[in-house]
Design an enzyme around this catalytic site. Structure first.
Site, PDB file in Angstrom:
ATOM      1  CD  GLU A 140      -2.440  -1.037   2.658  1.00 50.13           C
ATOM      2  OE1 GLU A 140      -2.669  -0.283   3.284  1.00 50.13           O
ATOM      3  OE2 GLU A 140      -2.844  -2.225   3.034  1.00 50.13           O
ATOM      4  CG  ASP A 378      -5.911  -8.567   6.365  1.00 49.82           C
ATOM      5  OD1 ASP A 378      -4.881  -8.081   5.760  1.00 49.82           O
ATOM      6  OD2 ASP A 378      -6.720  -7.669   7.079  1.00 49.82           O
ATOM      7  CD  GLU A 426      -5.811  -3.936   2.382  1.00 48.52           C
ATOM      8  OE1 GLU A 426      -6.397  -3.126   3.135  1.00 48.52           O
ATOM      9  OE2 GLU A 426      -4.963  -4.727   2.802  1.00 48.52           O
ATOM     10  CD  GLU A 432      -6.784  -0.472   5.535  1.00 50.10           C
ATOM     11  OE1 GLU A 432      -7.397  -1.206   6.482  1.00 50.10           O
ATOM     12  OE2 GLU A 432      -5.576  -0.984   5.197  1.00 50.10           O
TER      13      GLU A 432
END
Length: 629
Positions: A140, A378, A426, A432
């Site tokens: 990310e 996750d 993701e 988030e």
């Protein structure tokens, strides 16, 4: 598209080879000698890549033609190693292929990308390493926009990474097909180039990272992969004359592995009522909201009332170290599964990666037999060979038991083509992050709306993204602040709604509380109509980091959306995609006061016809959507 190979040399100088794209615009020249194998790329009159070296295990050397050669592809061979090159109209690519009966240990792979000038780039740097380990990261990244010469030499970047070329062209570097092989990081190389770096093979791991949810490597071997056979991943350089070409490039379908599932009819995409982002915060209910049976029964009721296919029960339903031990006593999963089945709503469960790989077969069979329809796995947070192999094994096991997968902390490189039961990933700075976004000076630290209109061109290029949109609390730049239990989004309500059309997500979340959606039923009614998979997609307009406009078709209905960064803008959208006749359009747009109150929106119905031009006003951080039947 395939014809005869063009050789750009005389018989006495048979060391250089040229392949050309079907449209004649993209040319790849391969140079071979006794020391190095390099390639360079030309698009029209634009030099895209200068000679850039290709090698394996520290060696390169002389390669000669091997196998079939065509206009836009060629395979060169050297002993048990071959290199396959390919030139599409919008992409040049190569991959190293290993032949012979045995497997190989790969100590290193050399992949350079040397540009002709000091061009501006969109660079997604690695940050927030898990346990301080260099290659342990959630994939990310916001994009640093800087010249290649200003790249940080000590920092890894992930891909896709974009470089702005002369004449408005764009080059994007990506890898595809990393299945039994580590993913590709990029680092600065020379004055204005990049080179690949790969996570070494983990030889020892320990529990650690965020909340001890990760497996963090503590030692790594002196090689990047072992027991390697067949083809290595593709190294791809896309070249576009317009940014919007990236929106429909479909790299995974073109460069990914073949599908492994014969019958995919059981794979059910859809929308999801999700608990985590809204902290299971319900209002006006006669029970204490939280991770308990009453709360999830309420989520199921909400999903059923709004034609959502799923709910997710996120972290907290199971124990820290197992998927079947120390389960949360406040959640009666069999009762919820039965209630969901009655209401037509299925349930997906959360799991950490390290728990999912412990007893995969037994755990997946157990929950599939109960009626669970999938797992959100996750905290992978790595892409070394061990993790890439495990993702394949998880997908294969899940497919046997007809389970969907949503992989977090994982960057897609085509595995979803092989296993289409992987319905989302993701690896994106999604909604988030608004929960903990800090303020600096007069606004948030990060420019989320600019990021929102960058990822359709880059991150979405390699696969769907679990951004988890749908915030009903929306804020202007001046009004925004992070709040974990009462989160809000940067930009307007219409900006959030547009994401449901613009972002690829076969499993798409409604991230906010059912209580808020019920208070904002007009918005919810609009969102609930939008599909999550499409029959056709058209890129209408856009520029990376500035704005994006797309049209998608499902059946005979068109869904059109636009988003902008903090810059307000006016767009003209021409309805050439419609069939003849009169159509009914339902529109959700920024309200006239959305620049002061970001929740302000306008919802209208009108008739439109093929060729009509819609004049769309986007407020700062704004959006626009239409459903045309």
């Amino acid at each position: 598209m395939l014809a005869c190979m063009v050789l750009s040399m005389s018989q006495a100088q048979a060391k250089d080879y040229t392949i050309t794209s079907p449209d004649g615009q993209l040319q790849v020249t391969i140079h071979t000698d006794s020391e190095r194998l390099t390639w360079e790329i030309q698009h029209g009159k634009t030099q895209v890549l200068m000679p850039s070296e290709i090698g394996l295990n520290g060696t390169s050397g002389y390669y000669k033609p091997k196998g079939r050669a065509t206009t836009n592809s060629i395979t060169l061979g050297k002993g048990l190693t071959q290199v396959e090159f390919r030139a599409d109209n919008d992409a040049a690519a190569y991959r190293i292929k290993l032949s012979g009966k045995g497997s190989r240990v790969i100590t290193d792979e050399k992949a350079e990308f040397n540009f002709a000038g000091d061009y501006q780039a969109f660079i997604p740097y690695v940050n927030d390493n898990r346990g301080g380990e260099r290659y342990c990261f959630s994939f990310e990244s916001y994009y640093d926009e800087q010249p290649l010469s200003k790249m940080f030499r000590d920092s890894l970047a992930i891909n896709p990474l974009a470089v702005r070329l002369p004449d408005g062209k764009l080059a994007v570097i990506a890898d595809m097909g990393a299945i039994d092989y580590p993913g590709m990081f990029l680092v600065k190389h020379g004055d204005h180039g990049l080179k690949a770096i790969f996570a070494p093979y983990p030889s020892n791991e320990e529990i650690g990272g965020y909340d001890r949810l990760n497996l963090v490597p503590t030692e790594r071997a002196p090689y990047i992969a072992r027991d390697v056979r067949g083809a290595l991943p593709w190294r791809i350089v896309m070249v576009t004359t317009e940014d919007k070409q990236l929106l429909t490039a479909r790299l995974p379908q073109r460069f990914g592995p073949p599908c492994q599932i014969a019958d995919t009819s059981w794979i059910r995409p859809g929308k999801v009522a999700w608990d985590w982002w809204n902290a299971t915060m319900l209002t006006g209910v006669p029970f204490r909201a939280g991770m308990n049976t009453d709360t999830y029964r309420y989520y199921i009721d909400f999903a059923a009332a709004n034609r959502l296919e799923y709910i997710i029960i996120d972290e907290g339903w199971s124990g820290k170290e197992s998927l079947r031990d120390e389960l949360n006593p406040d959640i009666d999963l069999p009762t919820l599964l039965a209630y969901g089945k009655q209401k037509g709503v299925d349930i997906i469960l959360w799991s950490s990666w390290r728990n999912a790989i412990k007893n995969t077969e037994a755990d997946f069979k157990h929950y599939a037999d109960m009626g669970v329809k999938g797992f959100k796995v996750d905290f992978f947070d790595r892409d070394d060979q061990v993790v890439m192999r495990s993702a394949w094994a998880l997908a294969e096991c899940a497919a046997r038991h007809h389970l969907l997968l949503d992989l977090h902390g994982y960057r897609p490189t085509g595995i979803q083509v092989a296993w289409p039961n992987i319905v989302n990933f993701e690896g994106v700075k999604g909604l988030e992050n608004s929960k903990w976004e800090p303020r600096v000076d007069d606004g948030p630290l990060h420019d989320q709306p600019r990021y929102d209109v960058t990822i359709p061109y880059l991150r979405q290029l390699v696969g769907p993204l679990d951004y988890t949109p749908g915030a009903m609390s929306n804020a202007t730049r001046a009004q925004f602040f992070g709040n974990n239990d009462h989160p809000m989004s940067q930009g307007t309500r219409a900006h959030q709604v547009a994401m449901y059309t613009l972002f690829d997500a076969p499993l798409q979340m409604l991230a906010d509380s059912p209580s808020k959606y019920m208070k904002e039923q007009a918005t919810t009614d609009f969102i609930s109509q939008i599909p999550t998979v499409w029959d056709e997609t058209i890129a209408l307009d856009g520029q990376i980091g500035e704005y994006v406009v797309m049209a998608r078709r499902k059946g005979t209905t068109w869904y059109i959306a636009a988003m902008t960064n903090w810059q307000p803008r006016q767009l003209d959208i021409r309805l050439d995609m419609l069939s003849m006749g009169t159509h009914q359009m339902e529109m959700l747009a920024d309200g006239v006061n959305a620049d002061r109150e970001a929740t302000d929106y306008l919802k209208q119905n009108r008739q439109v016809t093929k060729g009509d031009v819609l004049h769309v006003n986007l407020m700062p951080g704004g959006g626009w959507s239409a459903i045309i039947k």
